[in-house]
Design a protein around this motif. Structure first.
Motif, mmCIF file in Angstrom:
data_model
loop_
_atom_site.group_PDB
_atom_site.id
_atom_site.type_symbol
_atom_site.label_atom_id
_atom_site.label_comp_id
_atom_site.label_asym_id
_atom_site.label_seq_id
_atom_site.Cartn_x
_atom_site.Cartn_y
_atom_site.Cartn_z
ATOM 1 N N LEU A 1 31.372 17.843 124.551
ATOM 2 C CA LEU A 1 31.147 18.928 125.508
ATOM 3 C C LEU A 1 30.404 18.416 126.736
ATOM 4 O O LEU A 1 30.767 18.735 127.874
ATOM 5 C CB LEU A 1 30.357 20.058 124.848
ATOM 6 N N SER A 2 29.378 17.603 126.513
ATOM 7 C CA SER A 2 28.590 17.098 127.645
ATOM 8 C C SER A 2 29.441 16.237 128.576
ATOM 9 O O SER A 2 29.282 16.282 129.803
ATOM 10 C CB SER A 2 27.390 16.295 127.134
ATOM 11 N N SER B 1 32.101 19.046 136.509
ATOM 12 C CA SER B 1 31.164 19.074 137.635
ATOM 13 C C SER B 1 31.618 18.144 138.752
ATOM 14 O O SER B 1 31.519 18.482 139.937
ATOM 15 C CB SER B 1 29.762 18.682 137.155
ATOM 16 N N LYS C 1 28.759 10.125 132.332
ATOM 17 C CA LYS C 1 27.818 10.735 133.281
ATOM 18 C C LYS C 1 27.326 9.705 134.281
ATOM 19 O O LYS C 1 27.336 9.945 135.502
ATOM 20 C CB LYS C 1 26.637 11.357 132.540
ATOM 21 N N ARG D 1 32.756 16.479 128.991
ATOM 22 C CA ARG D 1 33.685 17.361 129.702
ATOM 23 C C ARG D 1 32.966 18.130 130.804
ATOM 24 O O ARG D 1 33.543 18.399 131.871
ATOM 25 C CB ARG D 1 34.358 18.311 128.712
ATOM 26 N N GLU D 2 31.703 18.466 130.568
ATOM 27 C CA GLU D 2 30.908 19.123 131.616
ATOM 28 C C GLU D 2 30.744 18.211 132.826
ATOM 29 O O GLU D 2 30.800 18.676 133.981
ATOM 30 C CB GLU D 2 29.538 19.521 131.055
ATOM 31 N N GLU D 3 30.556 16.921 132.572
ATOM 32 C CA GLU D 3 30.387 15.981 133.679
ATOM 33 C C GLU D 3 31.663 15.852 134.507
ATOM 34 O O GLU D 3 31.615 15.812 135.743
ATOM 35 C CB GLU D 3 29.971 14.601 133.152
ATOM 36 N N GLU E 1 35.239 24.397 134.762
ATOM 37 C CA GLU E 1 34.197 24.403 133.745
ATOM 38 C C GLU E 1 34.620 23.448 132.636
ATOM 39 O O GLU E 1 35.752 22.954 132.605
ATOM 40 C CB GLU E 1 34.007 25.814 133.177
ATOM 41 N N ALA E 2 33.703 23.197 131.701
ATOM 42 C CA ALA E 2 34.001 22.277 130.601
ATOM 43 C C ALA E 2 35.238 22.711 129.826
ATOM 44 O O ALA E 2 36.026 21.871 129.376
ATOM 45 C CB ALA E 2 32.805 22.164 129.669
ATOM 46 N N LYS E 3 35.442 24.011 129.699
ATOM 47 C CA LYS E 3 36.598 24.505 128.937
ATOM 48 C C LYS E 3 37.931 24.179 129.620
ATOM 49 O O LYS E 3 38.993 24.285 129.003
ATOM 50 C CB LYS E 3 36.490 26.016 128.719
ATOM 51 N N HIS F 1 34.749 19.785 140.407
ATOM 52 C CA HIS F 1 34.620 21.193 140.790
ATOM 53 C C HIS F 1 34.513 21.328 142.305
ATOM 54 O O HIS F 1 33.841 20.546 142.977
ATOM 55 C CB HIS F 1 33.378 21.800 140.129
#
Length: 454
Positions: free
Chosen positions: A116-117, A124, A328, A119-121, A134-136, A127
């Motif tokens: 998850l972390s 971001s 990251k 995919r968040e990176e 978003e991560a999803k 974006h």
């Protein structure tokens, strides 16, 4: 009796059907019937393996010629920027991997779509207000090639068709046909810097068309589409209700006189699966880190396509966890200077190669605007001893030990592709050898002797 015992009735000889009883903790199961079959070997490859065909491998592996033993081989055929060692990744990227390894935190299984972390990176990093993420909306994959495979697998069934550029990356056809998906080729126009022939593209669409692949910046062309042209492509997709697979692995790898426009930033009503990864921009293709960015602001894909991608990703349990752990730092700490230096080198080599080949009678290079490639047209009427681009490039290897890919590999005969990532001195030497080769084989076309005498 032991709790797990298999009892076989003894009939004195082996019957054609075995009577099997299973006793579990004293409870006998219902008698099962296990049919025998005639024992013979019959091992055959699957239909999928028989349908799998890589045109590059088929053409290159069938080349029988040997390089000139008196000249060092120069390979302008391999789309791997790491081959010659002149384009290393940035030290920050390497350090991020070392830190991930030393931490000991990334050695186990993770969700098939990635941490998850991580995919968040990625969400971001890509974006923007025009195309929020978003991560999803992110699925991590084992390289961009797996991202493309998952997108095709989730959008198309056997018997349906997809639209693929010509010339275009051969993997699209390889993957699609292995899955029983029909490939329809739409034309790129060399006289318009490889823009799409939009009328011809739209004429190919029928009720079985489920996906349009748009590769920008392009392999093998090195072209970069303008915003205006991308908007026209999106208009076709919107009009025909065809989702887009955007292969943007070379995203942001454009020269200073061009601009990369992510396709998803230009439309809110066409659903887009954008594929990218670390391979090219960060110069680490062997690290096998790619991603799918799901852009679906009108909820046309809905949960079904998202869930389908997740299910398909579970077949191999995702990409390397160490690279995920380093993402990251790679995305946030790689200095801008690294990207700038890489692109400056590629543009310099592209200009050098274009200028040298444009001066050679019989060749028509098309100036690239990004990525790592340059396409060169062969005026075959001036090289009558060669039937096609495959024979031309084979003989180039035999005489000059310069290996370029014939564009037949990309469904586009009578061109060849040059990779521009080689060291400058090697590029100069290759161009000099190509000039010598062409001078030796060039013939004036019939009726053009006056022009040749000039």
């Amino acid at each position: 009796m032991d709790p797990y015992v298999i009892q076989m009735q003894d009939h004195g000889s082996l019957p054609s059907v075995l009577d099997v009883h299973v006793n579990v903790a004293g409870r006998s199961s219902v008698q099962g019937k296990v049919k025998s079959r005639k024992a013979r070997w019959s091992v055959r490859p699957s239909d999928m393996s028989n349908r799998t065909f890589n045109p590059i491998r088929a053409i290159v592996d069938n080349m029988k010629v040997k390089p000139n033993p008196n000249k060092t081989m120069i390979a302008l055929s391999i789309g791997d920027p790491t081959v010659f060692g002149n384009l290393p990744t940035d030290p920050e990227v390497t350090q991020a991997m070392k830190d991930a390894l030393d931490s000991g935190k990334f050695n186990g299984y993770v969700p098939s779509i990635g941490y998850l972390s991580s995919r968040e990176e990625v969400a971001s990093y890509y974006h923007c207000p025009e195309a929020p993420l978003e991560a999803k909306d992110v699925i991590l994959t084992s390289g961009c090639s797996q991202a493309i495979e998952l997108c095709l697998a989730v959008l198309a069934n056997p018997g349906q068709n997809i639209l693929v550029p010509r010339p275009g990356f051969s993997l699209y056809r390889t993957l699609a046909e292995s899955m029983g998906i029909e490939v329809k080729l739409y034309n790129l126009l060399p006289e318009k810097n490889w823009e799409i022939d939009l009328k011809q593209l739209e004429s190919l669409i029928d009720e079985k068309t489920v996906c349009l692949i748009v590769n920008n910046p392009s392999n093998p062309c090195g072209s970069v589409f303008s915003r205006r042209h991308l908007q026209k492509i999106l208009a076709v997709a919107a009009r025909q209700c065809v989702p887009i697979l955007a292969d943007e692995i070379y995203g942001d790898m454009v020269f200073s006189d061009s601009k990369f426009e992510p396709l998803a930033t230009l439309s809110s009503n066409v659903p887009i699966l954008s594929c990218g990864g670390l391979a090219k921009r960060w110069l680490v293709p062997g690290w096998r880190m790619g991603w799918i960015l799901i852009h679906d602001r009108r909820d046309i894909f809905g949960n079904e396509i998202r869930d389908g991608l997740t299910k398909l990703s579970q077949r191999i349990l995702g990409p390397c966890t160490l690279v995920q752990g380093a993402l990251k730092s790679i995305l946030c700490r790689t200095p801008r200077e690294f990207y700038h230096n890489t692109l400056s080198f590629l543009k310099s080599n592209a200009d050098l190669c274009y200028g040298a080949l444009a001066a050679i009678p019989g060749l028509r290079p098309i100036r690239p605007s990004g990525a790592m490639y340059l396409m060169v047209g062969i005026e075959m009427e001036h090289f009558p001893e060669f039937e096609n681009d495959v024979e031309f490039t084979e003989q180039l290897v035999a005489e000059q030990s310069v290996h370029c890919l014939p564009a037949t590999c990309f469904e586009y005969p009578n061109f060849f592709r040059v990779v521009i990532t080689v060291p400058e001195v090697m590029m100069l030497e290759a161009c000099s050898r190509i000039q010598e080769f062409c001078e030796q084989h060039y013939h004036c076309a019939e009726g053009s002797q006056e022009e040749c005498d000039k």
